[in-house]
Design an enzyme around this catalytic site. Structure first.
Site, short mmCIF file in Angstrom:
data_model
loop_
_atom_site.label_atom_id
_atom_site.label_comp_id
_atom_site.label_asym_id
_atom_site.label_seq_id
_atom_site.Cartn_x
_atom_site.Cartn_y
_atom_site.Cartn_z
CB CYS A 1 -11.94 -39.35 -43.15
SG CYS A 1 -12.37 -41.09 -43.19
CG HIS B 1 -9.36 -41.98 -38.48
ND1 HIS B 1 -9.67 -40.66 -38.70
CD2 HIS B 1 -9.81 -42.65 -39.58
CE1 HIS B 1 -10.29 -40.54 -39.87
NE2 HIS B 1 -10.40 -41.73 -40.42
#
Lengths: 379, 138
Positions: free
Chosen positions: A80, A323
């Site tokens: 991430c 995301h």
């Protein structure tokens, strides 16, 4: 080290684009950033491209679509934190004097996996026993609720706040507001989380052009400066660990504040890694916006909403803006730069002068998270 | 540690190296104990994360611990039998184990004592049952 500025930003609205290639997701964001900067493509010294699951040579695939090739292109995978790590490497390259003008890309296409939880590495022994990302955060939430008395309803309010912000952001994947009742009644994912407690999966791309401050002056006056740039990794243990404290993010925050010469009180706006509702509250605490165990109290006071003293995730955050893993860090940086330049539109944080971005993640047994990258920007 | 995996031949484990069945037919988790510094690991490490020694002997871990946290998983990759309950169990000697829990989630509470067992947790590609170590309330 030289001062580093952001002179161009670009991003596409996050969402689901199953028919587009990774390159076709990426190039419009890069083009927007380059055009905004005014930099002639020949002046770009290097490209740093972050993507977690995009496959080999993501940066080359994006840049060749624009016909801008030949310079150093480095691809970075850090889960991430992929494109925030790319920004950190780009910052280092410019600050050190190696390069003058560098393009940073974050690009990801998650729709190719057909939905569901993020595919994790089966070599990891916890993943091999059925660990999934929502469960990691869910277990943090359960323990936090046990220790601090946070209720299901209070946790659901985090999602309501995120979607209130995202509804104002044209680049958000989910622009629908939700009520506490809708959040609580949605289908369960990993208890205590329902669907609305979890960031959506999707596709996205964002890009920045950064330059040494003396070079930036040729293209832009009063450009936003990157005053802290750092990447840290989780501390390994196979022993007992306090899961109610985001140790990695707190350590990174401390380092970033020190590098920038600021404190939590100086931050006007922050884009933090709210992959799941509990994360937002825990990261308030990790960044020192409030004391441990007081995350909900801070949110409930309105301090972290638009109009509050430290607006957190005006974009809607991961929960609402979306995301697409490797694209998130660059998108957060684009958001903060535009906030500091006063051009965020309906979700503008009035008078914001200092902002931070925070991308952390990576489900890996024995670490709080795999990676964490934090940047602080100032006008 | 020599009467290993003698259990029912038709029980197949997700990760056979992590759990063994002792002579009484009871499951045992196999961790590591560092010959250099005594640090425990689970799964058994090949190199010690405390002292980098590679002298790590298999060791039977305690079978009782406390439930640090848990969740009921409703969405998971293909093969897992959703919904399923997972948790972190804290064992003696500073070892934390991620495990499936064999329990009605309504009966679970953080910090409750739990004990080791085995159970079916997944199906392989052909649809055959796969077992693993699990914990259940004591």
């Amino acid at each position: 080290m030289r001062d580093v500025c952001v002179i161009g930003t670009g991003m596409i609205p996050f969402g689901k684009y199953p028919e587009k290639t990774l390159a076709d997701l990426g190039w419009p964001a890069v083009k927007e950033a380059i055009v905004e900067s005014g930099v002639p493509p020949k002046k770009i010294d290097a490209v740093y491209c972050g993507s977690a699951l995009g496959g080999m040579l993501s940066g080359q695939r994006v840049m060749k679509a624009l016909g801008i090739t030949g310079m150093s292109i480095i691809n970075i995978e850090n889960a991430c934190s992929s494109s925030s790590s790319a920004l950190a490497e780009a910052w280092t390259a410019v600050a050190s004097g190696r390069h003058d003008i560098v393009v940073v890309i974050g690009v990801e296409k998650l729709t190719k996996f057909g939905g569901g939880t993020l595919p994790l590495e089966r070599e990891d022994w916890e993943v091999n026993q059925g660990q999934v990302m929502p469960a990691v955060y869910a277990m943090r939430a359960k323990r936090y609720m046990h220790e601090y008395g946070l209720t299901d309803r209070q946790l659901a309010e985090v999602s309501v706040k995120a979607h209130d912000h995202g509804a104002l952001n044209p680049n958000a994947q989910i622009r629908k507001r939700v009520t506490v009742e809708e959040v609580m009644a949605a289908r369960p994912v990993a208890e205590p989380f329902t669907l609305w407690h979890c960031c959506p999966t999707g596709d996205g791309a964002a890009a920045l052009v950064i330059a040494a401050a003396d070079v930036a002056r040729a293209y832009r006056t009063n450009a936003v400066r990157v005053v802290a740039s750092e990447v840290t990794s989780g501390l390994y243990t196979n022993g007992h660990r306090d899961m109610t404290w985001a140790e990695l993010s707190a350590r990174g925050a401390h380092e970033a504040y020190e590098m920038a010469g600021v404190s939590a009180d100086d931050i006007d706006v922050a884009e933090i890694h709210d992959a799941f509702t509990i994360a937002e509250l825990m990261y308030y605490e990790a960044f020192g916006f409030c004391e441990r165990g007081h995350g909900y109290e801070l949110m409930n006071s309105g301090a972290t909403s638009l109009g509050g003293r430290i607006c957190v995730n005006p974009s809607g955050g991961l929960l609402s803006r979306g995301h697409p893993v490797g694209a998130t860090g660059a998108a957060q940086a684009v958001e903060i730069v535009r906030q500091l330049e006063g051009r965020a539109g309906a979700h503008q944080v009035e008078g914001a002068r200092v902002g931070l971005s925070h991308a952390t993640g990576g489900g890996i047994a024995g670490l709080d998270h795999g990676a964490c990258s934090i940047h602080i920007f100032a006008r | 540690m020599d009467a290993l995996n003698r259990a029912d031949a038709d029980v197949r484990f997700v990760a056979p190296g992590l759990v063994e069945i002792d002579v009484q037919g009871k499951p045992v988790l196999i961790g590591g104990c560092c010959g250099g510094c005594g640090a425990r690991s689970f799964p058994r490490a090949l190199v010690c994360t405390e002292c980098m020694s590679e002298d790590i002997e298999p060791v039977a871990l305690g079978t009782e611990g406390t439930l640090y946290s848990y969740s009921v998983v409703h969405q998971a990759p293909k093969g897992w039998r959703v919904p399923y309950v997972v948790g972190y169990v804290d064992l003696p000697d500073n070892v934390r184990v991620f495990a499936h829990l064999d329990a009605d989630p309504k009966t679970l509470a953080i910090d409750m004592p739990v004990t080791l067992a085995t159970g079916v947790v997944a199906d392989d590609a052909s649809g055959a049952a796969l077992s693993s170590y699990v914990f259940k309330p004591l």
